[in-house]
Design an enzyme around this catalytic site. Structure first.
Site, PDB file in Angstrom:
ATOM      1  N   TYR A   1       0.844  -1.201   0.000  1.00 23.86           N
ATOM      2  CA  TYR A   1       0.000   0.000   0.000  1.00 23.86           C
ATOM      3  C   TYR A   1       0.871   1.239   0.000  1.00 23.86           C
ATOM      4  CZ  TYR A   1      -4.954  -0.329  -0.230  1.00 23.86           C
ATOM      5  OH  TYR A   1      -6.211  -0.440  -0.718  1.00 23.86           O
TER       6      TYR A   1
ATOM      7  N   GLU B   1      -0.510   4.834  -0.489  1.00 21.81           N
ATOM      8  CA  GLU B   1      -1.328   6.037  -0.721  1.00 21.81           C
ATOM      9  C   GLU B   1      -0.469   7.294  -0.604  1.00 21.81           C
ATOM     10  OE1 GLU B   1      -4.780   6.081   1.792  1.00 21.81           O
ATOM     11  OE2 GLU B   1      -5.754   4.496   0.634  1.00 21.81           O
TER      12      GLU B   1
ATOM     13  N   ASP C   1      -6.947  13.257 -25.247  1.00 25.68           N
ATOM     14  CA  ASP C   1      -6.969  11.872 -24.763  1.00 25.68           C
ATOM     15  C   ASP C   1      -6.336  11.013 -25.851  1.00 25.68           C
ATOM     16  OD1 ASP C   1      -7.510   9.278 -24.091  1.00 25.68           O
ATOM     17  OD2 ASP C   1      -9.624   9.608 -23.600  1.00 25.68           O
TER      18      ASP C   1
ATOM     19  N   THR D   1      -4.196   5.812 -21.786  1.00 23.45           N
ATOM     20  CA  THR D   1      -3.964   4.497 -21.215  1.00 23.45           C
ATOM     21  C   THR D   1      -2.490   4.179 -21.434  1.00 23.45           C
ATOM     22  OG1 THR D   1      -4.456   3.455 -23.313  1.00 23.45           O
ATOM     23  CG2 THR D   1      -6.280   3.636 -21.758  1.00 23.45           C
TER      24      THR D   1
ATOM     25  N   LYS E   1      -2.241   0.297 -24.687  1.00 23.36           N
ATOM     26  CA  LYS E   1      -2.655   0.183 -26.091  1.00 23.36           C
ATOM     27  C   LYS E   1      -1.391   0.253 -26.965  1.00 23.36           C
ATOM     28  CE  LYS E   1      -7.321   1.640 -24.913  1.00 23.36           C
ATOM     29  NZ  LYS E   1      -8.363   2.669 -25.015  1.00 23.36           N
TER      30      LYS E   1
ATOM     31  N   ARG F   1      -1.703  -2.630 -18.026  1.00 21.27           N
ATOM     32  CA  ARG F   1      -2.956  -1.891 -17.931  1.00 21.27           C
ATOM     33  C   ARG F   1      -2.759  -0.741 -16.954  1.00 21.27           C
ATOM     34  NH1 ARG F   1      -6.515  -4.958 -21.068  1.00 21.27           N
ATOM     35  NH2 ARG F   1      -7.936  -3.222 -20.969  1.00 21.27           N
TER      36      ARG F   1
HETATM   37  C1  LIG Z   1      -9.409   3.019 -24.217  1.00 25.20           C
HETATM   38  C2  LIG Z   1      -9.764   4.448 -24.057  1.00 25.20           C
HETATM   39  C3  LIG Z   1     -10.081   4.987 -22.810  1.00 25.20           C
HETATM   40  C4  LIG Z   1     -10.373   4.164 -21.590  1.00 25.20           C
HETATM   41  O1  LIG Z   1      -9.459   3.337 -21.149  1.00 25.20           O
HETATM   42  P1  LIG Z   1      -9.826   2.142 -20.151  1.00 25.20           P
HETATM   43  O2  LIG Z   1      -8.465   1.712 -19.747  1.00 25.20           O
HETATM   44  O3  LIG Z   1     -10.573   1.142 -20.968  1.00 25.20           O
HETATM   45  O4  LIG Z   1     -10.632   2.694 -19.037  1.00 25.20           O
HETATM   46  C5  LIG Z   1     -10.288   6.350 -22.708  1.00 25.20           C
HETATM   47  N1  LIG Z   1     -10.208   7.138 -23.785  1.00 25.20           N
HETATM   48  C6  LIG Z   1      -9.931   6.651 -25.002  1.00 25.20           C
HETATM   49  C7  LIG Z   1      -9.859   7.585 -26.159  1.00 25.20           C
HETATM   50  C8  LIG Z   1      -9.720   5.291 -25.189  1.00 25.20           C
HETATM   51  O5  LIG Z   1      -9.468   4.821 -26.395  1.00 25.20           O
END
Ligand SMILES: *Cc1c(COP(=O)(O)O)cnc(C)c1O
Length: 420
Positions: free
Chosen positions: A57, A59, A203, A229, A232, A238
């Protein structure tokens, strides 16, 4: 009672779960994994995630923790932050968000009050749920305005973005998406955000690996806040992250903890550090460019076979195929393709007359295939297999024949990070 030191491996302690994981390894080994948000994290990344860090932990933030025993945790999180900052060229990085959606939610919490107006690309046009779509918390706690892509060329209509922004004066303006096959003009979004006093949030969840590899323009210098993220195209564990300039650092950190989350997942943060080191290499730059080259080669090969691509092609790692002319629904095609060893997802196309649970298109991409070393010449084969599977969607033996050919090719291109 079992002796506390009895600590058998998973295969002994829980053969059911062990065998399911092995099967998943084999599935990922034997299929063309073309869901554009997926990838193969390296063995090094996987090792960092599955470790004693899982037990800890922590925090707070490095040097400002609420629990003891952070001697090794702090340098790990600092390494992750420093490497991410250097990789993107930003002043501040928060690597604690559990995933992309919580990263975005933290941005709302940092800058908005419930009921404030936000703007993002509509979900049916390739935007993400968390950019204000109605079924998401972001669409129910905030007033959201969606912009769209044009009907004729499927590009974002920047004139509409400017007009809606003037009209609604959003607090946050999101750019970025999950199913948009074209480049983002971050400078144009920044100009609009500046005009209306909005905070621009880029994003880059899907494209962060392309951005650091130099295969997509960077939002750094244009966006006030960048979220992503880490799993990807960046090929990490993750997780999520938020990048910004020094001026917003305190607000972002406070919004993530204690605003939204409790203890950070330091195993995943270690994985982010490892992935950031990998992504800083020449090899990763080459990877990012190959992802795009493969997507363009695949787009050309699909077009040659008579498939209609949303926006006519791609600038990034993904393609949206409109199957209306092939007389098959996206869902039916996706199921047939899966049987043929090609894993992708059904997806709405812009202005889709069909419903989201059985839309007109499929979405596919090249990040995972490229991680295995496939290149342009294989994209020609992939398009051929895709075509055979769509045409033979009713013919189980035809689909099985394609799956066998896929598996044979992939045997020569081992995937990173799998146990099998
Ligand atoms: C995949 C994605 C997210 C969310 O990610 P998670 O890890 O699935 O919560 C947010 N914004 C965009 C543009 C994404 O492609």
């Amino acid at each position: 009672m079992t002796h506390p030191l009895h600590d058998p491996p998973l295969s002994e302690s829980d053969p059911v779960i062990a065998s399911l994981i092995r099967s998943e390894d084999e599935r990922q080994r034997d299929k063309l994994r073309m869901i554009p948000s997926e990838n193969y994290a390296s063995r090094a990344v996987q090792e960092a995630c599955g470790s004693s860090l899982n037990n800890k932990y922590s925090e707070g933030y490095p040097r400002k923790r609420y629990y003891e025993g952070q001697q090794f945790i702090d340098p790990i999180e600092e390494a992750a932050r420093d490497r991410i900052k250097a990789l993107f060229g930003v002043e501040h990085a928060n690597v604690q968000p559990y995933s992309g959606s919580p990263a975005n939610l933290a941005v709302y919490f940092a800058f908005c009050k419930p009921g404030d107006t936000v703007m993002g690309l509509g979900l049916p046009h390739g935007g993400h749920l968390t950019h204000g779509w109605s079924v998401s918390i972001t669409g129910s706690y905030f007033k959201s305005v969606a912009y769209s892509v044009r009907r004729d060329d499927h590009r974002i209509d920047m004139e509409e973005v400017a007009r809606l922004a003037q009209q609604h004066r959003p607090r946050l303006l999101f750019c970025g998406g999950t199913a948009y096959p074209r480049s983002w003009d971050f400078a144009a979004f920044a100009a609009i955000a500046k005009d209306v006093g909005a905070i621009l949030v880029a994003d880059i969840a899907h494209i962060s690996g392309l951005v650091v590899g130099g295969a997509h323009p960077s939002p750094v210098g244009h966006a006030d806040i960048i979220t992503s993220t880490t799993h990807k195209t960046l090929r990490g564990p993750r997780g999520g992250m938020i990048l910004c300039g020094a001026a917003h650092a305190a607000a972002i950190d406070k919004a993530v903890f204690p605003g939204l989350q409790g203890g950070p997942h330091e195993g995943n943060i270690a994985g982010i550090a490892v992935a950031a080191k990998e992504a800083a290499t020449e090899g990763f730059r080459a990877y990012a460019h190959q992802v795009v080259a493969n997507a363009k080669a695949l787009a050309a090969a699909m077009t040659d076979r008579g498939y209609s691509l949303v926006s006519g092609g791609t600038d990034n790692h993904l393609l949206l195929v409109d199957l209306t002319a092939q007389n098959i629904s996206g869902k039916k095609a996706a199921k047939a393709l899966d049987l043929a060893g090609i894993e992708l997802n059904y997806n709405s196309v812009p202005y889709d007359p069909r419903k989201p649970f059985d839309p007109s298109g499929v979405r596919l991409g090249t990040p995972a295939l490229t991680s295995r070393g496939l290149d342009e010449k294989h994209m020609e084969m992939v398009a051929g297999w895709f075509d055979r599977a769509v045409k033979g969607a009713e013919d189980e033996s035809a689909l099985a024949a394609v799956a066998a050919e896929v598996k044979r090719l992939l045997a020569d291109y081992p995937a990173p990070g799998l146990l099998t």
